[in-house]
Design an enzyme around this catalytic site. Sequence first.
Site, PDB file in Angstrom:
ATOM      1  N   HIS A 154       5.783   5.664  -1.116  1.00 18.62           N
ATOM      2  CA  HIS A 154       6.553   4.524  -1.171  1.00 18.62           C
ATOM      3  C   HIS A 154       5.489   3.134  -0.814  1.00 18.62           C
ATOM      4  O   HIS A 154       4.746   3.360  -0.029  1.00 18.62           O
ATOM      5  CB  HIS A 154       7.814   4.513  -0.511  1.00 18.62           C
ATOM      6  CG  HIS A 154       7.579   4.476   0.975  1.00 18.62           C
ATOM      7  ND1 HIS A 154       7.375   5.469   1.865  1.00 18.62           N
ATOM      8  CD2 HIS A 154       7.369   3.439   2.112  1.00 18.62           C
ATOM      9  CE1 HIS A 154       7.037   5.205   3.032  1.00 18.62           C
ATOM     10  NE2 HIS A 154       7.022   3.954   2.894  1.00 18.62           N
ATOM     11  N   HIS A 200       1.110  -1.064   0.002  1.00 23.44           N
ATOM     12  CA  HIS A 200      -0.173  -0.026  -0.172  1.00 23.44           C
ATOM     13  C   HIS A 200       0.822   1.132   0.038  1.00 23.44           C
ATOM     14  O   HIS A 200       2.119   1.195   0.073  1.00 23.44           O
ATOM     15  CB  HIS A 200      -0.583  -0.060   1.207  1.00 23.44           C
ATOM     16  CG  HIS A 200      -0.166   0.110   2.586  1.00 23.44           C
ATOM     17  ND1 HIS A 200       0.136  -1.041   3.213  1.00 23.44           N
ATOM     18  CD2 HIS A 200       0.082   1.213   3.331  1.00 23.44           C
ATOM     19  CE1 HIS A 200       0.878  -0.644   4.215  1.00 23.44           C
ATOM     20  NE2 HIS A 200       1.071   0.615   4.404  1.00 23.44           N
TER      21      HIS A 200
END
Length: 202
Positions: free
Chosen positions: A145, A59
């Site tokens: 990220h 995620h």
Amino acid sequence: MGIMVKLKGKQEGMEVTMNTHFFFALVLPDDIKAYLNAVTEQLKPDFPFKKWLHPADYHITMAFLGNAPDTLKEDALGRVGSELANEASFGLELGDIGGFGKSDSPRILWAGVKQQERLFAIQRKVYNSCIEAGFELDKKPFKPHITLARKFEGDKPFSLEGVRQMADVQDKHFEADQVALYQTHLGASPSYEKIFTINLQK
């Protein structure tokens, strides 16, 4: 069209859920998770990390809430839902692999996404909604990220260049169309459960 919201796991009368934490994140499509998992399978034999994340746990974190009291959490849910009610989905593209921590022994190995202002705009709305609800959040700049692994444990110094040469992450495009509130289940695999989902307009 408005947002579609799904909420589960809500328990009346509980102020804090013990031994867990919550965070808002951008949900990744299953095909992107599968692709990144294939990349990590290439890396595992030569780059030992203490923990490689389950692909279901990939995620992009937007706001980390910690062990959130129910009252603040419910307030944040309402505010985030209202802020994203008219937001449309948008395209993203995977970027290169990077690391956080020491260059020769990173604590986090991650896959990035290429610069997209819509992602930063959505994150600001989520972050500010949580602040308005009363949360004290990390003030560090948003660095989108996707965490792949944690805590390098190799005998030889880590080489990010070596990882990039072996992984060769392609410019995979995908549609970002969901933001969710996740709950962490310590010791489980996968570890993160979506308990509140907002579907962006298409």
